[in-house]
Design an enzyme around this catalytic site. Sequence first.
Site, PDB file in Angstrom:
ATOM      1  N   GLU A 121       0.920  -1.635  -0.121  1.00 56.69           N
ATOM      2  CA  GLU A 121      -0.335  -0.087   0.302  1.00 56.69           C
ATOM      3  C   GLU A 121       0.519   1.217  -0.035  1.00 56.69           C
ATOM      4  O   GLU A 121       0.238   2.495  -0.587  1.00 56.69           O
ATOM      5  CB  GLU A 121      -1.192  -0.018   1.220  1.00 56.69           C
ATOM      6  N   GLU A 141      -3.238 -10.862   3.521  1.00 58.11           N
ATOM      7  CA  GLU A 141      -4.402 -10.273   4.699  1.00 58.11           C
ATOM      8  C   GLU A 141      -5.573 -11.469   4.392  1.00 58.11           C
ATOM      9  O   GLU A 141      -5.573 -11.371   5.879  1.00 58.11           O
ATOM     10  CB  GLU A 141      -5.016  -9.354   3.952  1.00 58.11           C
TER      11      GLU A 141
END
Length: 265
Positions: A121, A141
């Site tokens: 990110e 994730e």
Amino acid sequence: MANTFEMPEFSNLQVSVEDSIATVRLNRPEKRNAIDAETVEQLIRLFNGLPRSGIRAVVLCAAGAHFSAGLDLVEHHRQDRSAADFMFICMRWHEAFNKMEYGGIPVIAALKGAVVGGGLELASSAHIRVSDATTYFALPEGQRGLFTGGGATIRVADLVGKARMIDMMLTGRIYKGREAVDIGLCQYLVEDSEAKAMELARIAAKNPPLSNFAICSAIAHMQNMSAFDASYAEAVVAGIVNTQPASRTLLQAFANKTGAKVKPA
Ligand code: 1HE
């Protein structure tokens, strides 16, 4: 503009400036540059001050063998955060990464090792990504029982498309090497990502700052607009940028046949 920005001292970032190019190094190699709350606050402080500081480009890199292992999972676990706590944490991540992406200064990420979860990110908030042979990208994730919270649904989906991002999150798929370039996770695959990022930063830093400001903020903003509004905004930005004194000088050089031609080497 002269360098007027007093560079604060950071515990988790190492910042140095040479020739108006800032090298910003994530500096928790013993934790594989996992991103804790303090690192995010330091990124906010740094990228808050950089625009209009005289800094003309940023190389974002990392100490140690890995760019970043993403969210500091140990801190997250130990703090036993509530939903509201973590929502606030994510909003701070967005604050930091939006400042990078929309700040108007070229940010070139030099990647190596793990660029995973929140590390991806962060990398995807840079304007150019450069990898080396050790670099790999993942969104683990799903396997951690988590969800992205630092802008991947916007930026990683934008780079690779939503189907690939969903596959990465569901299955933990890892991309590296040429395949990572081909799907858009990075634009360069080289032997020394930091040297290449600095080379690119030096090239970009030569452009008039107002042009770089438009390139490194207007394009991202326009992606968020309807095509109709984006075409209006583009005309307004071009009206300002394309008539700036610096562009007149460069165009004059071309008209006088002293400006560089656009030709492959
Ligand atoms: C960490 C973290 C971390 C390492 N948070 N402390 N991200 C992940 O799921 C990736 C988790 N990390 C790893 O898979 C591995 O650490 C690596 C492949 C990146 C590197 O492996 P290795 O063998 O070189 O290092 P290590 O032995 O696993 O870790 C060394 C130290 O770094 C160790 O600490 P120590 O105190 O025991 O020495 C690890 O605990 C620490 N460390 N990674 C905290 N991530 C806004 S939402 C975003 C959601 C996400 O980012 S999900 C992805 C999370």
